[in-house]
Design a protein around this motif. Sequence first.
Motif, PDB file in Angstrom:
ATOM      1  N   ALA A  33      -2.202  -2.017  11.314  1.00  0.00           N
ATOM      2  CA  ALA A  33      -1.249  -2.088  10.204  1.00  0.00           C
ATOM      3  C   ALA A  33      -1.101  -0.720   9.542  1.00  0.00           C
ATOM      4  N   SER A  34      -2.219   0.036   9.431  1.00  0.00           N
ATOM      5  CA  SER A  34      -2.165   1.360   8.805  1.00  0.00           C
ATOM      6  C   SER A  34      -1.308   2.308   9.637  1.00  0.00           C
ATOM      7  N   ASP A  36       1.047   1.499  11.674  1.00  0.00           N
ATOM      8  CA  ASP A  36       2.425   1.040  11.555  1.00  0.00           C
ATOM      9  C   ASP A  36       3.045   1.550  10.247  1.00  0.00           C
ATOM     10  N   THR A  37       2.296   1.397   9.144  1.00  0.00           N
ATOM     11  CA  THR A  37       2.782   1.868   7.847  1.00  0.00           C
ATOM     12  C   THR A  37       2.958   3.383   7.861  1.00  0.00           C
ATOM     13  N   PHE A  38       2.017   4.076   8.538  1.00  0.00           N
ATOM     14  CA  PHE A  38       2.110   5.533   8.603  1.00  0.00           C
ATOM     15  C   PHE A  38       3.386   5.970   9.329  1.00  0.00           C
TER      16      PHE A  38
END
Lengths: 161, 187
Positions: A33-34, A36-38
């Motif tokens: 998820a990190s 992806d957010t990045f």
Amino acid sequence: MNILIGTVLIGAGAIWLWLQLPNEEWRRASYRASLDTFLFTAPRVIVALLGAGFFAELLPEEQVRQLLGTEAGITGILLAIALGPLTPGGAFVSFAIGAAALKAGASPVAAIVYVTSWSLFSTTKIFAYELSFMGRQATLTRILVSLPVPFVIAAVVSVLM
Amino acid sequence: MPSLKNIAADPPPETKSRKVFDGSFLVLLALTLAGGVAVGIVSGWGRVGDILLETFGFLAVLAPKIGAGIFIAATLPILLPRDRVGRLIGRESGVRGLVVATACGAAIPGGPMMTFPLAAGLGVAGADLGAVIAFISGWSLLGLNRTLIWEFSFLPTDLVWIRYLLSLPMPVLLGMAARSLMQRRAA
């Protein structure tokens, strides 16, 4: 110095949150998820910061200082409050405009109330989403009770700074 | 707040990937390119190079903070599933309910297309308009995702702290104001 304090605090929050992840499976999900957010955030932050730099250069400093600077007093604060809802688009647009205006000579109070007013009364959010999901009465009630907030914050910040 | 610890037995929820290059990003890119060209014409291309250098230097200083902010913004929603948040706010009432609604609004990341459907769902789950308004205001004024990643990147840290601390009590106060307004309307 300020950036260092912020980094330490946010870093501590991140470490605390990491310790809450119970096992390898959850840690992997969090890394995914990190990442992806990045990938979503990094190009936007870079482009928006560059845009803020360019627009700060282009903004007529004299006019910005006159309209939104400390000398503009209450008129400047009212103008900043009025500009908030008119800002189209998402968070990065309003923060980039706030940052560019600050660099060009707007007062800190004007920047704070502009962001507050955008947060509460962004017409993009209200017309595109809130009215259709929440209905007219709930939306109007929220707007009505929220109206004093930017003015209260402006008053407190003016006393503080 | 739901316990964050009692989750070892469950698998983590699935997260959806977002499209990186959507319409709003292209608009932002076009505006920035236009701004860069305008600076080049007005102040000369050397100034464009200066601004590029300044911005990337600033980004290098910000990088650890943005990195930690991204980790928090991505991990918190995994640990705080949306359906549990809805049930929790629906169940709580009084000032405590407003505080819970505010905290959930601040913790839940995502744009208006995610927040408003969720807020409408809270009403169905049993929350009153005061709690729904506290939730929306918590997200609008105190959204951790927006403040950690965006606001801290653009605005001076002391301004962000002042705005955030002053806004802290607002969602609960707005929820209380909405409740008394509804009571007066009903009376």
